[in-house]
Write an enzyme that holds these catalytic residues in place. Structure first.
Site, short mmCIF file in Angstrom:
data_model
loop_
_atom_site.label_atom_id
_atom_site.label_comp_id
_atom_site.label_asym_id
_atom_site.label_seq_id
_atom_site.Cartn_x
_atom_site.Cartn_y
_atom_site.Cartn_z
N HIS A 72 0.78 -1.24 0.00
CA HIS A 72 0.00 0.00 0.00
C HIS A 72 0.81 1.29 0.00
O HIS A 72 0.29 2.32 -0.39
CB HIS A 72 -0.96 0.07 1.20
CG HIS A 72 -1.83 -1.12 1.40
ND1 HIS A 72 -2.66 -1.62 0.42
CD2 HIS A 72 -2.00 -1.90 2.48
CE1 HIS A 72 -3.31 -2.67 0.90
NE2 HIS A 72 -2.93 -2.86 2.14
N ASP A 240 3.83 -8.21 0.97
CA ASP A 240 4.39 -9.05 2.02
C ASP A 240 3.52 -10.24 2.39
O ASP A 240 4.01 -11.35 2.61
CB ASP A 240 4.73 -8.23 3.26
CG ASP A 240 3.60 -7.32 3.73
OD1 ASP A 240 2.50 -7.37 3.15
OD2 ASP A 240 3.82 -6.56 4.69
#
EC number: 2.7.1.17
Length: 481
Positions: A72, A240
């Site tokens: 993000h 991730d």
């Protein structure tokens, strides 16, 4: 067999692992810290990557490299490829108002939420890149006017590793693109209309690659130690959570609960999710499948905070928590210490309920902290089930999973056994496994065995979650500053 390198550029640090491409055997590794804060100059990530790579013995003998990173984050570049302003990270909540505005502009109430869920797979919250772009356009117009391209942390690092050869060379992958708010998980395409709605104009965006596509070639001079002759391909990288799923070998039917800086609960699915309530984010994974995911802002740092409050180590905190009874005799902690993403309460504060003379002990508070953190994650597990997720196995990973109290209390809160792999850098391992896929070719990532897992089981204690649900509804928001 060739060696491959995987990078995890997380919120708190950069980790580099070098593994055997065929077997996954760890050969060497290194790490370096990142600065604290919710906005960071990307140059700090680049410096940490160089330090971690050098600590891992360099990359001069590897056959491929892939980078996974925190999702993000907004990295804005000007026409020359220079960073316009420090990157806003996923845990920066200043764009909460922008998120609410974007949803409301699509329609009141459920209408707006359903629009975004169907358009992108997720309902925007402050974490998402699209909301940060709206914030930038509204609050820093001079900086916004300089922006020519926007990318994500792992995109930027991959681009730098490849020599930063112009904005057109930016690359990303499905998993990280699916967390931007302007890419559709269902169609696999950008939504330029949503980008323009948020920012006011179009920007250069990274090309979205497939699971084993090549993002470029490692430049000769970017890292200490040089590179092998003939060039080293760069994998597409990943967000991730998707990389962690690949690192632990998650398959359909698995749910991964990851307890790091953030807490995440995600499953591997064959079809995309679109939750109009916004609880489940409809992300993509590293293999061509999908990764419905629930994220909490408050996870392992809840344990850190409790240990600091009690002036004990994390191991001592675990011992204290296990010395108290299940349910902590009614003491409940709602751990919204930094606001919360799920539920979407960016201005909420944490709270402790049920404090009495009996429960005013270090052991009770330690138990309440562990149970509160796990209850928030259990809410995420329920949300995945409501979206049709198959829950055949729950894998518990991340730094928080190293706590003996977390491992033993989790089955009581989740209501099912949990499987705990040995401690490891599973995000970096997932990136390394992707690099091996690129280096070796083939239809799928190589099968690396995951040895040394342990299973923890206990009788469920429904009262823990019942009391937590009551306390959760009583949390308050911060007063205006």
């Amino acid at each position: 067999m060739p060696l491959v390198a995987g990078v995890d550029s997380s919120t708190q640090s950069c980790k580099v692992v070098v593994r055997d491409a065929a077997t996954g055997e760890l050969v060497r590794q290194g790490r370096a810290p990142h600065p604290d804060g919710t906005e960071v100059d990307p140059a700090a990530w680049w410096q940490a990557l160089g330090t971690a790579a050098e600590a891992a013995g360099g990359l001069a003998d590897v056959a491929a490299v892939a980078v996974a990173g925190q999702q993000h984050g907004m990295v804005c570049l000007d026409e020359a490829g220079e960073v316009v302003r420090p990157a806003l990270l996923w845990n920066d909540t200043r764009s909460a108002g922008a998120a609410a505005d974007l949803v409301a502009e699509a329609g009141a109430g459920e209408t707006g939420r359903r629009f975004w869920a169907e358009a992108t797979g997720s309902v925007p919250v402050a974490s998402f890149t699209v909301t940060k772009l709206r914030w930038l356009a509204r609050h820093e117009p001079a900086a916004a006017a300089r922006v020519a391209a926007v990318c994500l942390p792992h995109d930027w690092l991959t681009w730098r590793l490849g020599g930063a050869a112009g904005l057109a060379a930016l690359r990303t992958d499905r998993s990280d693109a699916s967390g931007t708010g302007y890419w559709s998980t269902a169609t696999g395409q950008y939504r330029p209309d949503l980008l323009e709605q948020a920012f006011g104009r179009q920007l250069e965006l990274p090309v979205v690659l497939g699971p084993a596509d090549v993002a470029g070639t490692l430049a000769d001079t970017v890292l200490p130690g040089g590179t092998p002759p003939g060039g080293v391909p760069l994998g597409p990288g990943a967000g991730d959570n998707a990389a962690a799923g690949l690192g632990v070998g998650a398959r359909p039917g698995d749910v991964v609960v990851s307890i790091g800086t953030s807490g995440t609960v995600f499953s591997v699915a064959d079809t995309p999710a679109a939750d109009p309530e916004g609880t489940v984010a409809g992300f993509a994974d590293c293999t061509g499948r999908f990764l419905p995911l629930v994220c909490t802002l408050n996870a392992a740092r809840v344990l850190d905070a409790a240990a600091g409050l009690l002036r004990v180590t994390l191991d001592e905190l675990a011992d204290l928590a296990l010395a108290a009874p299940p349910g902590a005799d009614g003491l409940v902690m709602v751990p919204y210490l930094e606001g919360e993403r799920t539920p979407n309460r960016p201005d909420a504060t944490g709270a402790v309920h049920g404090l009495t003379l009996r429960t005013a002990t270090p052991a009770h508070l330690a138990r309440a902290a562990v149970e509160g953190m796990l209850c928030a994650l259990a809410d995420g597990l329920d949300a995945l089930r409501a979206q049709g997720a198959r829950v055949e196995r729950v894998l518990l990973v991340g730094g928080g999973a190293r706590s003996a109290a977390v491992r033993r209390i989790a089955p009581q809160v989740f209501g099912c056994p949990v499987v705990v792999p040995p401690p490891g850098e599973y995000v970096a391992d997932g990136a390394a496994r992707q690099a091996a896929w690129v280096a070796l070719g083939g239809a799928a990532a190589p099968d690396w065995p995951l040895a040394g897992t342990e299973e923890y089981a206990a009788d469920p204690v429904p009262a823990i979650r019942d009391r937590y649900a009551d306390a959760r509804e009583q949390v308050v928001d911060r007063l205006p500053s």
